[in-house]
Enzyme design. Structure first.
Site, mmCIF file in Angstrom:
data_model
loop_
_atom_site.group_PDB
_atom_site.id
_atom_site.type_symbol
_atom_site.label_atom_id
_atom_site.label_comp_id
_atom_site.label_asym_id
_atom_site.label_seq_id
_atom_site.Cartn_x
_atom_site.Cartn_y
_atom_site.Cartn_z
ATOM 1 N N ARG B 52 36.879 101.686 49.776
ATOM 2 C CA ARG B 52 38.190 101.030 49.879
ATOM 3 C C ARG B 52 38.286 100.132 51.118
ATOM 4 O O ARG B 52 39.367 99.721 51.483
ATOM 5 C CB ARG B 52 39.289 102.092 49.925
ATOM 6 N N THR B 55 35.572 101.208 56.447
ATOM 7 C CA THR B 55 34.637 100.867 57.513
ATOM 8 C C THR B 55 34.761 99.384 57.866
ATOM 9 O O THR B 55 34.667 99.003 59.034
ATOM 10 C CB THR B 55 33.195 101.223 57.101
ATOM 11 N N ARG B 81 27.486 112.898 59.511
ATOM 12 C CA ARG B 81 26.964 113.668 58.384
ATOM 13 C C ARG B 81 25.481 113.382 58.204
ATOM 14 O O ARG B 81 24.675 114.298 57.996
ATOM 15 C CB ARG B 81 27.762 113.341 57.119
ATOM 16 N N ARG B 258 31.282 71.793 69.507
ATOM 17 C CA ARG B 258 31.903 71.159 70.663
ATOM 18 C C ARG B 258 32.161 69.689 70.328
ATOM 19 O O ARG B 258 31.682 69.165 69.325
ATOM 20 C CB ARG B 258 30.991 71.263 71.891
ATOM 21 N N ASP B 263 31.265 61.409 78.811
ATOM 22 C CA ASP B 263 30.806 60.709 80.010
ATOM 23 C C ASP B 263 30.625 61.681 81.172
ATOM 24 O O ASP B 263 29.635 61.597 81.910
ATOM 25 C CB ASP B 263 31.808 59.606 80.397
ATOM 26 N N ASN B 265 30.017 64.873 80.947
ATOM 27 C CA ASN B 265 28.849 65.719 80.649
ATOM 28 C C ASN B 265 27.598 65.069 81.244
ATOM 29 O O ASN B 265 26.792 65.703 81.904
ATOM 30 C CB ASN B 265 28.612 65.868 79.142
ATOM 31 N N ARG B 308 38.088 64.005 74.289
ATOM 32 C CA ARG B 308 36.756 64.049 73.692
ATOM 33 C C ARG B 308 36.694 64.769 72.343
ATOM 34 O O ARG B 308 35.889 64.388 71.483
ATOM 35 C CB ARG B 308 35.741 64.634 74.674
ATOM 36 N N GLU B 328 39.786 73.002 77.207
ATOM 37 C CA GLU B 328 38.717 73.644 77.985
ATOM 38 C C GLU B 328 39.291 74.440 79.154
ATOM 39 O O GLU B 328 40.428 74.197 79.592
ATOM 40 C CB GLU B 328 37.728 72.579 78.478
ATOM 41 N N TYR B 339 28.190 70.939 89.979
ATOM 42 C CA TYR B 339 27.895 72.248 90.552
ATOM 43 C C TYR B 339 27.448 72.088 92.000
ATOM 44 O O TYR B 339 27.776 72.906 92.862
ATOM 45 C CB TYR B 339 26.830 72.973 89.729
ATOM 46 N N LYS B 357 31.335 86.357 85.978
ATOM 47 C CA LYS B 357 31.754 85.095 85.392
ATOM 48 C C LYS B 357 32.912 85.277 84.410
ATOM 49 O O LYS B 357 33.697 84.360 84.206
ATOM 50 C CB LYS B 357 30.559 84.448 84.682
ATOM 51 N N HIS B 393 35.374 73.154 73.054
ATOM 52 C CA HIS B 393 34.637 72.960 74.300
ATOM 53 C C HIS B 393 33.734 74.150 74.568
ATOM 54 O O HIS B 393 33.858 75.179 73.931
ATOM 55 C CB HIS B 393 35.635 72.792 75.459
ATOM 56 N N TYR B 430 29.620 93.818 56.895
ATOM 57 C CA TYR B 430 30.488 94.221 58.001
ATOM 58 C C TYR B 430 30.476 93.237 59.146
ATOM 59 O O TYR B 430 31.066 93.462 60.171
ATOM 60 C CB TYR B 430 30.055 95.588 58.543
#
Lengths: 528, 471
Positions: B52, B55, B81, B258, B263, B265, B308, B328, B339, B357, B393, B430
């Site tokens: 039914r 699960t 079981r 995405r 530009d 990027n 974008r 984003e 970075y 993070k 994004h 599942y």
């Protein structure tokens, strides 16, 4: 050819012919489930009787699959979630077609309460909604209400007038949904007979509206009595009656409806989309939710309650940026702000509120305010002040200097205007929706938030439009105590006697993008 | 004194939550970015005959709750079981008159309940889903007593289905491949399983409107055409009901992608609201061609409010809907930085981000955890819909993907979602089948792995070790 698969043992047609035609194996009967009696042929002597009583069967059948009509009935029943068909053989509704919510229930079951609340919620989240109360139409038509006899089922003239009123209301519904940009109409009336509901359903089909029924069923005499006291006694119908007379008359009125009341039926009405609310929300039956808006409506209805409580709204204490006339940022409280926090603590104590929950945003100034209460509190990022993007921490004078165009655009449509790299009031409402939903679930809550946020929450409780919302007055150091009463909300404004700077900027007269600086800054409140 | 404590707020460096100083009496409060709604643990008890969808519902519900931050685990009695009995012979094990089997089954249930208790007390579990038939009043009474004794809330989810087609589908999809039927052919397995169901039918007592009116439950009829909801007690039960009422089993696919290369990027800068590069435009056209070729029925297209994604959608030439919730992640003070610049100007922030993070919030910005919460309405609507293409994004796509593929908070921020690649997700059994389709237009890599050294005192080279190349 008989296709009766009546649930009733004594139906002469039951199974007999089917067994003959299709050789149904008796052993398989355990996996056979029976269909409601309406499939019985007209010739079945029991059919009419059963229909009136109402069949509670909720099952379907696997036999007679070779019989086309039966098969198609069964296939129709098979869960067709997401299907665009509202009903079998009905015109296909696109997902954006307007929705007609139809209330169902005896008098004093909370239909108008639900209608008004639902309308308020939908409008707040941006879905244009309007309620149409047939009682209103009847009052306009009749002018003077004498007594319950108007509602007697054998009062021919009364029936005629009531029917006319219903049709008149439906006409206005059509006008609203088709020509006035309405998205949802709430048809608030008893709608207790199947006949009346069929009329409405046909009307909706003809006009391409989706229909969603909301039925309120309640047999608790205490709840009903409370309803009558809260909202019926004050009705225009009973303006010249004393309490006893009014209650007695209203109870007789309810009786008039009781005999012909046909509740939504699990079997007969299984093709309809509806929610049945039982015992003021203890139990719900939800059938065939077709789309997003119906799903939101169901979620909302399942979260509201009528337990008496109060919601306290206030802003953080006065902050350093407040006194300097700067918007946004994440500054701490001034000494006056801290004093306010202390006063708030005392105020809460005095009010002696049962199980008070305290919520703040994640900004320093609301948290500092809550800390003074010395009670546990919950931080919601969703309660953070509106993000002013590039204008964060600026004074209005600076915004006018650096972004005069933006400043003017904001005055033109403060609700929809979005700060560059920031948010709009409209965005705020979206992010506050889970807060409102949880406020509905809760009982006594104190929300310590911010000016724009508080305006949005207040607009929800006081049913303020998008135009009014951004200009609602929410001064510092003032608590608003909201208590639901009758169909609305009572507001008490409590100034906690600690002076603070004014941060409310009214809409200036000149909102033109080429306006001179003085006119732009005309309504800026004083600051350091 | 109270007034001096009012001054003493400090912002936690990673979550950016304001909390009182350590010496304050209220410092015990959890600084969390989301309100905590679950106080007492909740046991969700599945009810229904075999095949039914119990699960299916259990796993899906657990996946959703874990994604929104509510620690949830599924306790499948069939598993217990299988461990107790090792080899499954045939349906006779489930006969109601099989005394020995009954004893084993009762033991298994007991063990499962004990494990549930341990999950709550020792593993910070908040919700446990007890996935078993629980078809007798006696069994349900046992669970209720257990919960009452320990102070857990109980919420029943009953699945009632009489459509033989659906049941057969279920059996084909998930039962035939069960360990129980490893050495059987399809016909045998099917026949045995149907007999198994008959064993349960004999003693099945569904939740009763009258007798069980004090219990909290939802009864789902025929895969969602009707629901009966009784006595929802609290926030989490309300959310569970809302979720269960929005899911469906109609076959469909969700396409995640995405925007085309932008530009910013190319310049290795994060965030911002730039337009597509030339290659990004090419991707948009390729995406249009791809969508056409798939011949998807009634495809809905969703984008964010950022230039974008909208530019990408425009190339498809079909109507699309913009969701602000799909924007984003807001990098706050680090918006439009490389970075290298972040390391240069905010080296401590950069290190904290590498340390956690998922929960790390940019100053005046957001965390992945915040994003999951703003994406929840998107997920809810995705559940309601059928075929949808979501153009979003990197961080957003990671969050959505984590929901569909049941990825943990630790894995989520490092899921690979390269530019110019469509992920086609199709629910099966599942879980979710994933097909990754690279549309053959080159793009810069924007994936930064977790570097080995996450110490706040690390050297610059160590911090920048995993930064992908850029102009």
């Amino acid at each position: 050819m008989c296709v009766c698969v009546c649930v009733f043992e004594d139906c002469p047609f039951r199974f007999e012919n089917c067994k003959k035609q299709h050789g149904v194996d008796d052993n398989k009967k355990s996996s056979v489930i029976l269909v409601a009696v309406v499939l019985c042929p007209q010739s079945c002597p029991l059919r009419r009787d059963r229909e009136q009583v109402g069949v509670a069967a909720v099952l379907r059948t696997r036999i007679c699959t070779s019989r086309p009509e039966t098969t198609s009935v069964l296939r129709r029943d098979a869960a067709m979630r997401g299907s665009k068909r509202c009903r079998r053989d009905r015109p296909v509704c696109m997902t954006n077609c307007p929705t007609l919510i139809v209330m169902v229930g005896l008098p004093a079951r909370g239909k108008t309460y639900i209608s008004k609340k639902l309308t308020r919620y939908l409008n707040w989240i941006g879905v244009p909604t309007k309620e149409f109360n047939v009682g209103q139409y009847r009052r306009e038509c009749l002018k003077i209400y004498k007594n319950f006899e108007f509602f007697r089922p054998d009062n021919e003239e009364g029936l005629k007038i009531r029917r006319q009123c219903a049709l008149s209301a439906l006409n206005d519904v059509r006008q609203y949904l088709c020509m006035e940009g309405g998205q949802v109409a709430v048809f608030d009336a008893t709608n207790t007979t199947r006949e009346r509901r069929d009329t409405i359903t046909r009307f909706a089909e003809q006009n391409g509206f989706k229909v969603f029924f909301v039925e309120s069923v309640c047999e608790d005499p205490d709840v009903i009595a409370e309803n009558i006291v809260q909202v019926k006694l004050g009705s225009p119908d009973y303006i010249d009656c004393n309490t006893e007379e009014a209650v007695a008359d209203f109870m007789k009125r309810i009786k008039c409806y009781e005999n012909s009341y046909q509740p939504l039926d699990e079997g007969l009405d299984r093709e309809l989309s509806y929610i049945k609310i039982m015992d003021v929300g203890r139990r719900y039956l939800v059938n065939r939710v077709l789309d997003h808006i119906q799903s939101r409506i169901v979620y909302y209805l399942m979260n509201i309650h009528i337990t008496p409580r109060s919601i306290y709204l206030c802003r953080h204490g006065e902050s350093d940026l407040n006194v300097r006339g700067r918007i946004g940022g994440d500054s701490g409280l001034t000494s006056r702000g801290k004093e306010y926090a202390k006063s708030l603590g005392h105020f809460i104590q005095e009010q002696n509120i049962k199980d008070l929950k305290v919520w703040t945003s994640q900004m320093k100034r609301t948290i500092q305010t809550a800390e003074a209460l010395a009670v546990p509190y919950e931080q919601w990022k969703a309660l953070n002040e509106i993000d002013a993007g590039v204008c964060e921490e600026m004074m209005y004078e600076e915004i006018q200097e650096h972004f005069p165009l933006e400043f003017a655009l904001r005055d033109q449509d403060k609700y929809r205007y979005r700060y560059p790299k920031g948010e709009s009031y409209e965005d705020l409402v979206q992010r506050l929706e889970p807060v409102i939903m949880e406020l509905e679930r809760q009982e006594n809550v104190l929300v310590i938030c911010h000016q724009a946020v508080m305006r949005c929450l207040l607009a929800y409780f006081l049913d303020k439009s998008a135009e009014e919302l951004p200009y609602l007055k929410c001064p510092l150091h003032t608590v608003l105590k909201l208590t639901p009463v009758a169909y609305g909300c009572k507001v008490e404004s409590i100034f906690l006697n600690v002076e603070a700077v004014n941060t409310h900027r009214d809409k200036p007269e000149n909102v033109d993008i080429s306006r001179p600086t003085e006119e732009a800054l005309l309504t800026v409140p004083a600051h350091q | 004194s109270m007034s001096s404590e009012q001054n003493e707020l400090t912002q936690t460096p990673l979550l950016k939550i304001w909390v009182p100083w350590v010496h304050s009496t209220l410092s015990r409060r959890r600084g969390s970015s989301v309100p905590q709604f679950t106080n007492s643990p909740t046991v969700i008890v599945m009810v229904g005959l075999p095949a039914r969808g119990k699960t299916y519902i259990s796993k899906k519900l657990a996946r959703y709750l874990n994604w929104i931050g509510v620690n949830t685990a599924v306790f499948n009695l069939g598993q217990y079981r299988r461990e107790a009995v090792q080899t499954y012979k045939n349906y006779e094990f489930f006969r109601p008159d099989n005394e020995e089997a009954m004893k084993i089954r009762r033991n298994c249930a007991s063990n499962a309940l004990t494990d549930i208790g341990a999950y709550f007390t020792k593993e910070q579990g908040q919700v446990a889903v007890f996935d078993a038939t629980n078809t007798t009043r006696e069994r349900r009474g046992l669970i209720l007593s257990f919960a009452k004794e320990k102070g857990y809330k109980v919420f029943f989810v009953e699945s009632v289905c009489d459509d033989p087609d659906i049941i057969e589908q279920n059996i084909m999809q998930v039962k035939l491949s069960s360990p129980d039927y490893e050495n059987c052919d399809k016909e045998e397995a099917l026949e045995d399983f149907l007999k198994r169901i008959e064993c349960y039918k004999m003693t099945y007592v569904p939740l009763d409107e009258e007798k069980d009116r004090h219990l909290s439950y939802i009864k789902i009829f025929n895969v969602g055409s009707r629901y009966l909801v009784n006595r929802v007690q609290d926030h989490i039960q309300s959310r569970i009901v809302y979720y269960l009422m929005n899911i469906h089993v109609t076959p469909r696919s969700i396409y995640l992608s995405r925007h085309g290369e932008s530009d910013l990027n190319l310049l290795g800068r994060i965030g911002g609201d730039s337009g597509l590069s030339t290659r990004g435009q090419m991707y948009a056209s390729a995406l249009a061609a791809f969508v056409q070729s798939q011949s998807i029925r009634d495809l809905k297209v969703w984008t964010s409010h950022m230039k974008r994604t909208i530019q990408t959608a425009e190339a498809l030439g079909v109507p699309y809907e913009q969701w602000k919730a799909l924007n984003e992640i807001d990098a706050g003070m680090c918006e439009e930085m490389t970075y290298e610049e972040i390391q240069d100007h905010h080296p401590e922030e950069f290190a904290l981000r590498d340390q956690d993070k998922y929960r790390y919030r940019y100053p005046k910005g957001e965390s992945y955890e915040d994003m999951v919460h703003r994406l929840e309405p998107v997920i809810m609507e995705l559940e309601r819909q059928e075929n949808v293409l979501v153009i979003c994004h990197q961080a957003v796509m990671r969050c959505l993907l984590a929901y569909f593929l049941d990825k943990s908070a630790d894995e989520l921020p490092y899921l690979r979602c390269p530019l110019h690649t469509v992920l086609k997700l199709t629910p099966v059994a599942y879980g979710c089948k994933v097909e990754s389709i690279f549309l053959n237009v080159q793009a810069v890599n924007t994936h930064r792995e977790k570097p080995p050294n996450v110490d706040i005192n690390r050297k610059t080279e160590d911090a920048l070790q995993t930064v992908p190349e850029h102009v």
